[in-house]
Design an enzyme around this catalytic site. Structure first.
Site, PDB file in Angstrom:
ATOM      1  N   ILE A 109      51.117  48.159  48.949  1.00  0.00           N
ATOM      2  CA  ILE A 109      49.383  48.400  48.778  1.00  0.00           C
ATOM      3  C   ILE A 109      49.590  47.235  47.278  1.00  0.00           C
ATOM      4  O   ILE A 109      48.188  46.525  47.445  1.00  0.00           O
ATOM      5  CB  ILE A 109      48.976  49.460  48.188  1.00  0.00           C
ATOM      6  CG1 ILE A 109      47.833  50.029  48.454  1.00  0.00           C
ATOM      7  CG2 ILE A 109      49.829  50.157  46.642  1.00  0.00           C
ATOM      8  CD1 ILE A 109      46.986  49.334  49.368  1.00  0.00           C
TER       9      ILE A 109
ATOM     10  N   ARG B 196      61.295  45.885  40.626  1.00  0.00           N
ATOM     11  CA  ARG B 196      63.095  45.565  40.755  1.00  0.00           C
ATOM     12  C   ARG B 196      63.249  44.573  41.617  1.00  0.00           C
ATOM     13  O   ARG B 196      64.331  44.229  41.725  1.00  0.00           O
ATOM     14  CB  ARG B 196      63.816  46.589  41.050  1.00  0.00           C
ATOM     15  CG  ARG B 196      63.366  47.581  39.740  1.00  0.00           C
ATOM     16  CD  ARG B 196      63.670  48.925  39.664  1.00  0.00           C
ATOM     17  NE  ARG B 196      63.079  49.070  41.244  1.00  0.00           N
ATOM     18  CZ  ARG B 196      63.069  49.977  42.309  1.00  0.00           C
ATOM     19  NH1 ARG B 196      64.087  51.253  41.869  1.00  0.00           N
ATOM     20  NH2 ARG B 196      62.936  50.791  43.417  1.00  0.00           N
TER      21      ARG B 196
ATOM     22  N   LYS C  58      46.975  56.364  43.721  1.00  0.00           N
ATOM     23  CA  LYS C  58      46.786  57.483  44.313  1.00  0.00           C
ATOM     24  C   LYS C  58      47.715  57.976  44.568  1.00  0.00           C
ATOM     25  O   LYS C  58      48.478  57.269  45.604  1.00  0.00           O
ATOM     26  CB  LYS C  58      45.174  58.055  44.564  1.00  0.00           C
ATOM     27  CG  LYS C  58      45.763  56.898  46.322  1.00  0.00           C
ATOM     28  CD  LYS C  58      46.468  57.122  47.631  1.00  0.00           C
ATOM     29  CE  LYS C  58      47.249  57.967  48.469  1.00  0.00           C
ATOM     30  NZ  LYS C  58      47.560  57.420  49.207  1.00  0.00           N
TER      31      LYS C  58
ATOM     32  N   ASP D  76      49.806  62.029  51.921  1.00  0.00           N
ATOM     33  CA  ASP D  76      49.487  60.796  50.654  1.00  0.00           C
ATOM     34  C   ASP D  76      48.685  60.313  51.639  1.00  0.00           C
ATOM     35  O   ASP D  76      47.384  59.924  50.927  1.00  0.00           O
ATOM     36  CB  ASP D  76      50.879  59.996  51.234  1.00  0.00           C
ATOM     37  CG  ASP D  76      51.122  58.780  50.670  1.00  0.00           C
ATOM     38  OD1 ASP D  76      51.031  58.787  49.810  1.00  0.00           O
ATOM     39  OD2 ASP D  76      50.816  57.914  52.099  1.00  0.00           O
TER      40      ASP D  76
HETATM   41  P1  NAP Z   1      55.972  51.000  49.018  1.00  0.00           P
HETATM   42  O1  NAP Z   1      55.977  49.984  49.463  1.00  0.00           O
HETATM   43  O2  NAP Z   1      57.451  51.515  49.037  1.00  0.00           O
HETATM   44  O3  NAP Z   1      56.334  50.594  46.963  1.00  0.00           O
HETATM   45  C1  NAP Z   1      55.706  50.727  45.832  1.00  0.00           C
HETATM   46  C2  NAP Z   1      56.708  50.196  44.643  1.00  0.00           C
HETATM   47  O4  NAP Z   1      57.240  50.666  44.008  1.00  0.00           O
HETATM   48  C3  NAP Z   1      58.176  48.939  45.454  1.00  0.00           C
HETATM   49  O5  NAP Z   1      57.994  47.986  45.840  1.00  0.00           O
HETATM   50  C4  NAP Z   1      59.027  49.424  44.682  1.00  0.00           C
HETATM   51  O6  NAP Z   1      59.329  47.929  44.198  1.00  0.00           O
HETATM   52  C5  NAP Z   1      58.698  50.406  43.797  1.00  0.00           C
HETATM   53  N1  NAP Z   1      59.140  51.028  43.483  1.00  0.00           N
HETATM   54  C6  NAP Z   1      59.714  52.276  44.274  1.00  0.00           C
HETATM   55  N2  NAP Z   1      60.752  53.159  44.111  1.00  0.00           N
HETATM   56  C7  NAP Z   1      61.259  53.160  42.699  1.00  0.00           C
HETATM   57  C8  NAP Z   1      61.079  54.073  41.770  1.00  0.00           C
HETATM   58  N3  NAP Z   1      62.174  54.955  42.184  1.00  0.00           N
HETATM   59  N4  NAP Z   1      61.618  53.523  40.438  1.00  0.00           N
HETATM   60  C9  NAP Z   1      60.902  51.950  39.723  1.00  0.00           C
HETATM   61  N5  NAP Z   1      60.113  51.399  40.941  1.00  0.00           N
HETATM   62  C10 NAP Z   1      59.979  52.374  42.381  1.00  0.00           C
HETATM   63  O7  NAP Z   1      54.621  51.856  48.669  1.00  0.00           O
HETATM   64  P2  NAP Z   1      52.867  51.065  49.069  1.00  0.00           P
HETATM   65  O8  NAP Z   1      53.196  51.642  50.309  1.00  0.00           O
HETATM   66  O9  NAP Z   1      52.685  49.924  47.750  1.00  0.00           O
HETATM   67  O10 NAP Z   1      52.663  52.688  47.817  1.00  0.00           O
HETATM   68  C11 NAP Z   1      52.773  53.019  46.198  1.00  0.00           C
HETATM   69  C12 NAP Z   1      51.712  53.763  45.781  1.00  0.00           C
HETATM   70  O11 NAP Z   1      50.656  52.962  46.634  1.00  0.00           O
HETATM   71  C13 NAP Z   1      51.277  55.113  46.383  1.00  0.00           C
HETATM   72  O12 NAP Z   1      51.334  56.473  46.037  1.00  0.00           O
HETATM   73  C14 NAP Z   1      51.206  55.387  48.184  1.00  0.00           C
HETATM   74  O13 NAP Z   1      49.962  56.662  48.462  1.00  0.00           O
HETATM   75  C15 NAP Z   1      49.355  54.861  47.220  1.00  0.00           C
HETATM   76  N6  NAP Z   1      49.240  54.177  48.398  1.00  0.00           N
HETATM   77  C16 NAP Z   1      49.508  52.899  49.361  1.00  0.00           C
HETATM   78  C17 NAP Z   1      48.403  53.106  50.459  1.00  0.00           C
HETATM   79  C18 NAP Z   1      49.608  52.169  51.558  1.00  0.00           C
HETATM   80  O14 NAP Z   1      48.595  51.608  52.624  1.00  0.00           O
HETATM   81  N7  NAP Z   1      50.585  51.460  51.895  1.00  0.00           N
HETATM   82  C19 NAP Z   1      47.151  52.348  50.811  1.00  0.00           C
HETATM   83  C20 NAP Z   1      46.724  53.349  49.272  1.00  0.00           C
HETATM   84  C21 NAP Z   1      47.885  53.649  48.689  1.00  0.00           C
HETATM   85  P3  NAP Z   1      60.700  47.391  43.345  1.00  0.00           P
HETATM   86  O15 NAP Z   1      61.805  48.348  43.873  1.00  0.00           O
HETATM   87  O16 NAP Z   1      60.784  45.973  43.574  1.00  0.00           O
HETATM   88  O17 NAP Z   1      60.227  47.828  41.743  1.00  0.00           O
END
Ligand code: NAP
Length: 310
Positions: free
Chosen positions: A13, A36, A89, A167
């Protein structure tokens, strides 16, 4: 003058929406990332939030795109360092930690914004306006999507605090809590958990409406093919269908053109709202969508279903 902002958690995101929205905003300048792994081209990256906060006192705002469970520590550190905070969110992993962040922000005199991007979808405000003053007879949320398509490799969504099908489901609930004039509360729920997972893959929710309208929601993460993000409402003045996650609206079968509303998009609108909060020194921490999710985990009947693998 633009506020310098740091973006933490550079995943799907952050790359898809936050980076382009900040780049296009006159209110913000992306000054650092905290992640990270790989950061954003030409932007200074830190692997540790405390190191960033110490090294960059010029950064006034921190926008957190991490999954919900690790987010609290990042938000608390930023507030403690006197920075304003914007939360993806859901705003946290528990309601209590969200309340704690709000208290900390008030004490520190900084703004905090629990964002709900789906509320910024093009037709949500038109749906809210149309429903105003009408008698609701029924409302049905149908949120059916393919988790393999939208969340590949995201292990956190299946871990405690990852919410599973809530989610995306919480996006529907963020719209529900915006468009209904009178709040509803959960009456019953059934959650299906794959036997190898910690979070549900489906959820069926029934709400109690003060005027006895029938209000329900069905979330399912196993839908292949066509995807559905729809809210249908029947009133004393006819029927409204809000579809495509809030982008499209039809009233009594006729599409409503909401393009004239000139919305720039969900995430640009969120950053615009954050800029307003910074100017007025306000806090926007509406937790109502998350209350329904927490209630579903409190009240929901659990069924164990076949294992789910990507
Ligand atoms: P994602 O692709 O898994 O990315 C999350 C990032 O956070 C990872 O790249 C990681 O980066 C970091 N992270 C993960 N676990 C961690 C930990 N334990 N400690 C520290 N950093 C950590 O997830 P995402 O889809 O972007 O979603 C993130 C948030 O945005 C969620 O709450 C989701 O509900 C919301 N969201 C997502 C979407 C969507 O379409 N995907 C849409 C709207 C909202 P590093 O490992 O490089 O630190």
């Amino acid at each position: 003058m633009a506020w310098k902002i740091a973006l933490a958690g550079i995943g799907k995101i952050a790359r898809d929406q936050h980076v382009p929205s900040i780049s296009a905003s006159a209110d913000f300048e992306l000054a650092a990332t905290v992640t990270r792994h790989e950061g954003v081209d030409d932007i200074e990256n830190y692997t540790d939030i405390d190191a960033m906060l110490e090294a960059r006192p010029d950064i006034e705002v921190v926008s957190l795109c991490l999954p919900p469970v690790p987010r609290f520590e990042y938000a608390a550190a930023a507030i403690k360092a006197g920075r304003h905070v914007m939360l993806e969110k859901p705003p946290g992993a528990t309601l209590a930690e969200c309340h704690a962040l709000e208290t900390m922000a008030r004490e520190a005199g900084v703004s905090i914004f629990a964002t709900w991007h789906s509320r910024e979808a093009a037709s949500v405000e038109a749906a809210r306006s149309w429903l105003a003053g009408k008698t609701l007879k029924s409302l049905k949320i149908t949120w059916l999507e393919d988790v393999r398509r939208w969340h590949p490799g995201q292990a956190w969504i299946w871990e405690p605090g990852g919410l599973g099908v809530f989610d995306p489901g919480i996006n529907a609930l963020s719209i529900l809590t915006r468009i209904l004039q009178t709040p509803v509360h959960l009456a019953s729920a059934t959650l299906k958990f794959p036997e190898n997972r910690q979070t549900p893959i489906t959820a069926d929710l029934v709400f109690r409406h003060p005027d006895k309208a029938s209000v329900s929601a069905s979330f399912d993460w196993r839908k292949e093919g066509d995807q559905y993000w729809n809210i249908e409402a029947e009133t004393d003045h006819g029927t409204m269908v809000l579809s495509a996650g809030g982008a499209d609206l039809s009233i009594n079968g006729s599409p409503v053109d909401t393009s004239g509303v000139a919305l720039e998009g969900e995430y640009p609108n969120l950053y615009k709202r954050m800029a307003e909060l910074l100017k007025t020194g306000e806090i926007d921490m509406d937790l109502s969508p998350m209350v329904h999710v927490a209630d579903a985990f409190l009240l929901g009947k659990r069924e164990i279903v076949e294992p789910f693998d990507e």
